[in-house]
Design a protein around this motif. Structure first.
Motif, PDB file in Angstrom:
ATOM      1  N   TYR A 319      13.174  35.732  26.918  1.00 11.46           N
ATOM      2  CA  TYR A 319      13.505  34.567  27.657  1.00 11.46           C
ATOM      3  C   TYR A 319      14.793  34.067  27.652  1.00 11.46           C
ATOM      4  CZ  TYR A 319      13.165  29.395  28.171  1.00 11.46           C
ATOM      5  OH  TYR A 319      12.956  28.306  28.395  1.00 11.46           O
ATOM      6  N   THR A 320      15.527  33.802  26.408  1.00 12.23           N
ATOM      7  CA  THR A 320      16.807  33.276  26.278  1.00 12.23           C
ATOM      8  C   THR A 320      17.776  34.058  27.206  1.00 12.23           C
ATOM      9  OG1 THR A 320      16.266  32.435  24.499  1.00 12.23           O
ATOM     10  CG2 THR A 320      18.673  32.396  24.921  1.00 12.23           C
ATOM     11  N   ALA A 321      17.688  35.481  26.960  1.00 13.13           N
ATOM     12  CA  ALA A 321      18.881  36.147  27.573  1.00 13.13           C
ATOM     13  C   ALA A 321      19.087  36.159  29.301  1.00 13.13           C
ATOM     14  CB  ALA A 321      18.888  37.508  27.412  1.00 13.13           C
ATOM     15  N   PHE A 322      17.767  35.455  29.789  1.00 14.75           N
ATOM     16  CA  PHE A 322      17.350  35.228  31.040  1.00 14.75           C
ATOM     17  C   PHE A 322      18.574  34.280  31.729  1.00 14.75           C
ATOM     18  CE2 PHE A 322      13.863  35.227  34.531  1.00 14.75           C
ATOM     19  CZ  PHE A 322      14.706  35.168  35.574  1.00 14.75           C
ATOM     20  N   LEU A 323      18.983  33.262  30.733  1.00 16.34           N
ATOM     21  CA  LEU A 323      19.660  31.912  31.058  1.00 16.34           C
ATOM     22  C   LEU A 323      21.292  32.846  30.990  1.00 16.34           C
ATOM     23  CD1 LEU A 323      18.538  29.568  28.526  1.00 16.34           C
ATOM     24  CD2 LEU A 323      17.375  30.029  30.802  1.00 16.34           C
ATOM     25  N   TYR A 324      21.572  33.789  30.395  1.00 15.11           N
ATOM     26  CA  TYR A 324      22.778  34.316  30.178  1.00 15.11           C
ATOM     27  C   TYR A 324      22.984  35.520  31.026  1.00 15.11           C
ATOM     28  CZ  TYR A 324      23.317  31.274  26.266  1.00 15.11           C
ATOM     29  OH  TYR A 324      23.365  30.102  25.550  1.00 15.11           O
ATOM     30  N   ARG A 325      22.072  36.172  31.594  1.00 21.53           N
ATOM     31  CA  ARG A 325      22.127  37.337  32.285  1.00 21.53           C
ATOM     32  C   ARG A 325      21.744  37.216  33.969  1.00 21.53           C
ATOM     33  NH1 ARG A 325      23.589  41.104  28.305  1.00 21.53           N
ATOM     34  NH2 ARG A 325      23.574  42.861  29.805  1.00 21.53           N
ATOM     35  N   GLY A 326      20.988  36.162  34.272  1.00 27.20           N
ATOM     36  CA  GLY A 326      20.961  36.000  35.459  1.00 27.20           C
ATOM     37  C   GLY A 326      19.468  36.467  36.240  1.00 27.20           C
ATOM     38  N   PRO A 327      19.222  36.066  37.320  1.00 23.86           N
ATOM     39  CA  PRO A 327      17.753  36.417  37.886  1.00 23.86           C
ATOM     40  C   PRO A 327      17.789  37.985  38.234  1.00 23.86           C
ATOM     41  CG  PRO A 327      19.474  35.773  39.612  1.00 23.86           C
ATOM     42  CD  PRO A 327      20.165  35.501  38.502  1.00 23.86           C
ATOM     43  N   PHE A 328      18.612  38.951  37.978  1.00 20.53           N
ATOM     44  CA  PHE A 328      18.215  40.331  38.329  1.00 20.53           C
ATOM     45  C   PHE A 328      17.961  40.965  36.841  1.00 20.53           C
ATOM     46  CE2 PHE A 328      19.607  39.446  42.515  1.00 20.53           C
ATOM     47  CZ  PHE A 328      18.597  40.023  43.128  1.00 20.53           C
ATOM     48  N   TRP A 329      17.949  40.329  35.721  1.00 23.10           N
ATOM     49  CA  TRP A 329      17.756  40.731  34.418  1.00 23.10           C
ATOM     50  C   TRP A 329      16.651  41.632  34.288  1.00 23.10           C
ATOM     51  CZ3 TRP A 329      14.828  38.084  29.992  1.00 23.10           C
ATOM     52  CH2 TRP A 329      15.081  38.467  28.781  1.00 23.10           C
ATOM     53  N   GLY A 330      15.492  41.206  34.784  1.00 24.07           N
ATOM     54  CA  GLY A 330      14.209  42.108  34.649  1.00 24.07           C
ATOM     55  C   GLY A 330      14.592  43.651  35.267  1.00 24.07           C
ATOM     56  N   ARG A 331      15.156  43.442  36.472  1.00 20.56           N
ATOM     57  CA  ARG A 331      15.721  44.860  37.056  1.00 20.56           C
ATOM     58  C   ARG A 331      16.499  45.556  36.334  1.00 20.56           C
ATOM     59  NH1 ARG A 331      19.494  45.422  42.593  1.00 20.56           N
ATOM     60  NH2 ARG A 331      20.833  44.410  41.118  1.00 20.56           N
ATOM     61  N   GLU A 332      17.360  44.944  35.627  1.00 22.41           N
ATOM     62  CA  GLU A 332      18.554  45.490  34.862  1.00 22.41           C
ATOM     63  C   GLU A 332      17.893  46.282  33.668  1.00 22.41           C
ATOM     64  OE1 GLU A 332      21.557  43.947  31.182  1.00 22.41           O
ATOM     65  OE2 GLU A 332      21.391  42.789  33.177  1.00 22.41           O
ATOM     66  N   ILE A 333      16.887  45.483  33.045  1.00 20.85           N
ATOM     67  CA  ILE A 333      16.155  46.174  31.890  1.00 20.85           C
ATOM     68  C   ILE A 333      15.317  47.332  32.306  1.00 20.85           C
ATOM     69  CG2 ILE A 333      14.213  45.744  30.443  1.00 20.85           C
ATOM     70  CD1 ILE A 333      16.526  43.940  29.526  1.00 20.85           C
ATOM     71  N   ASN A 334      14.544  47.232  33.610  1.00 20.80           N
ATOM     72  CA  ASN A 334      13.665  48.176  34.056  1.00 20.80           C
ATOM     73  C   ASN A 334      14.563  49.462  34.541  1.00 20.80           C
ATOM     74  OD1 ASN A 334      11.288  47.204  33.643  1.00 20.80           O
ATOM     75  ND2 ASN A 334      11.487  45.707  35.574  1.00 20.80           N
ATOM     76  N   ARG A 335      15.732  49.305  35.117  1.00 24.94           N
ATOM     77  CA  ARG A 335      16.392  50.483  35.738  1.00 24.94           C
ATOM     78  C   ARG A 335      16.920  51.053  34.093  1.00 24.94           C
ATOM     79  NH1 ARG A 335      19.682  48.909  41.165  1.00 24.94           N
ATOM     80  NH2 ARG A 335      17.664  48.746  42.487  1.00 24.94           N
ATOM     81  N   GLY A 336      17.423  50.346  33.151  1.00 23.44           N
ATOM     82  CA  GLY A 336      17.925  50.845  31.952  1.00 23.44           C
ATOM     83  C   GLY A 336      16.910  51.664  31.203  1.00 23.44           C
ATOM     84  N   LEU A 337      15.566  51.285  31.343  1.00 18.29           N
ATOM     85  CA  LEU A 337      14.477  52.012  30.590  1.00 18.29           C
ATOM     86  C   LEU A 337      14.246  53.416  31.491  1.00 18.29           C
ATOM     87  CD1 LEU A 337      12.096  49.099  29.692  1.00 18.29           C
ATOM     88  CD2 LEU A 337      13.299  50.307  28.248  1.00 18.29           C
ATOM     89  N   ARG A 338      14.257  53.171  32.663  1.00 19.59           N
ATOM     90  CA  ARG A 338      14.006  54.470  33.401  1.00 19.59           C
ATOM     91  C   ARG A 338      14.919  55.438  33.201  1.00 19.59           C
ATOM     92  NH1 ARG A 338      12.785  58.151  35.162  1.00 19.59           N
ATOM     93  NH2 ARG A 338      12.212  59.037  37.219  1.00 19.59           N
ATOM     94  N   ARG A 339      16.131  55.026  33.310  1.00 20.40           N
ATOM     95  CA  ARG A 339      17.250  56.157  32.942  1.00 20.40           C
ATOM     96  C   ARG A 339      17.141  56.768  31.580  1.00 20.40           C
ATOM     97  NH1 ARG A 339      20.817  52.137  35.297  1.00 20.40           N
ATOM     98  NH2 ARG A 339      21.041  51.315  33.254  1.00 20.40           N
ATOM     99  N   ARG A 340      16.475  56.049  30.633  1.00 23.61           N
ATOM    100  CA  ARG A 340      16.347  56.382  29.424  1.00 23.61           C
ATOM    101  C   ARG A 340      15.087  57.464  29.246  1.00 23.61           C
ATOM    102  NH1 ARG A 340      19.406  52.647  29.283  1.00 23.61           N
ATOM    103  NH2 ARG A 340      20.898  51.916  27.731  1.00 23.61           N
TER     104      ARG A 340
END
Length: 340
Positions: A319-340
């Motif tokens: 939740y909280t990091a959404f405020l600091y990392r912005g609207p594409f935070w979910g995409r950032e997480i999912n792409r990072g997980l996919r690379r791993r």
């Protein structure tokens, strides 16, 4: 780009105003054709899907309760790539919450203090909204987090939770019982096992076939966490959410005067990272492999999500990091997980 924009512009706005403005944008992103364009950019890779609680989650990463209290942004959050949305906390009786100001940023810590007090439109209003969502059949899993109405005395909490469960469980993919917010007087006292067990038993009966989880506080002693986890298994719950905000202020980088001026409330964000992992590992060590454990607290990056999955989390929320990392935070997480 977004962190620079946040520091230069968005951080100057009142946090609660900024949240409502952001939610307005998210709601727009959930409406075609905006949702089609957004989903094209953010849709999780099929390899990230997780089967849990009788549902298929598009991604193990979802939005924690507190972000969308009234189920108004579910479509937009789904379009932004989150695998599930836990709406609420919802109470049986509508309530305004605590007096403003009640939300404070600790930018140096990438953290937030809140004492919102379960401000929400009530179970009936949220149920009507969920019914409309169900007709549209969004492909994101929707959990509903329920709490005690402030005007209800603690000794009558069970009936109050049951009223919310009866109204909302038929419309939820899972139900979460919140007994761990620090912002409702007397609520955390319900975490005592002798009190919590009969409450959960009654709410489970009122929830029918909807999976039931309980959300605990990170400030409990380790032996209390173990006792609650074992009780949750014994009572036939589907899972446990580890965990809510903390009342601790240890180890913060923000100057003490700013922290003191913010006052009482629950702390969320990066400072909870270490305790989040401790509580997760503690719970996983005493519950069976099939028992759902949702990890929350201090999650900022795909590495954080992966660390929690490796430590035994079934699903992860932020939740909280959404405020600091912005609207594409979910995409950032999912792409990072996919690379791993």
């Amino acid at each position: 780009m977004y962190p620079l924009l946040f520091r230069a512009v968005l951080s100057r706005f009142d946090p609660e105003f900024a949240h409502h403005a952001g939610m307005a944008v998210i709601r727009v992103l959930g409406v075609p054709p905006f949702s089609w364009a957004t989903s094209a950019l953010t849709k999780p890779d099929p390899s990230l899907a997780v089967d849990a609680l009788g549902h298929t989650f598009r991604s193990p990463f979802g939005i924690a309760a507190g972000f969308d209290k009234n189920a108004v942004g579910v479509r937009g959050l789904a379009a932004l790539g989150f695998g599930h949305v836990e709406v609420g906390t919802v109470t049986a009786i509508p309530q305004e919450g605590n007096p403003k100001p009640r939300l404070f940023r600790l930018i140096a810590d990438r953290a937030v203090i809140n004492r919102m007090g379960f401000n929400n439109q009530g179970a009936d209003a949220v149920a009507r909204r969920l019914a409309k969502l169900r007709r549209g059949a969004p492909d994101t899993v929707i959990g509903v987090n329920i709490g005690k109405s402030r005007v209800v005395e603690v000794e009558n909490a069970t009936a109050d939770y049951m009223a919310s469960a009866t109204r909302l469980a038929p419309l939820a993919d899972y139900l979460a019982v919140n007994v761990s917010s620090p912002n409702t007087p007397g609520l955390r006292g319900l975490q005592a096992v002798d009190t919590l067990a009969p409450l959960l038993r009654a709410v489970k009966a009122a929830s029918g076939n909807t999976p039931l989880l309980v959300k605990i506080a990170p400030d409990l002693a380790d032996e209390e966490i173990i006792a609650i986890a074992q009780m949750a298994v014994a009572e036939g719950l589907a899972g446990i959410i580890t965990h809510n905000t903390t009342i601790s202020r240890d180890g913060l980088h923000t100057d003490a005067a700013t922290v003191e001026a913010a006052g009482a409330g629950g702390l969320s964000g990066a400072p909870l990272k270490a305790r989040s992992l401790e509580v997760l590992r503690l719970v996983r060590s005493v519950v069976p492999p099939e028992f759902c454990v949702i990890a929350v607290g201090g999650v900022e990056t795909a590495d954080d999500v992966r660390e929690r999955l490796d430590a035994g989390a079934t699903l992860v929320q932020g939740y909280t990091a959404f405020l600091y990392r912005g609207p594409f935070w979910g995409r950032e997480i999912n792409r990072g997980l996919r690379r791993r």
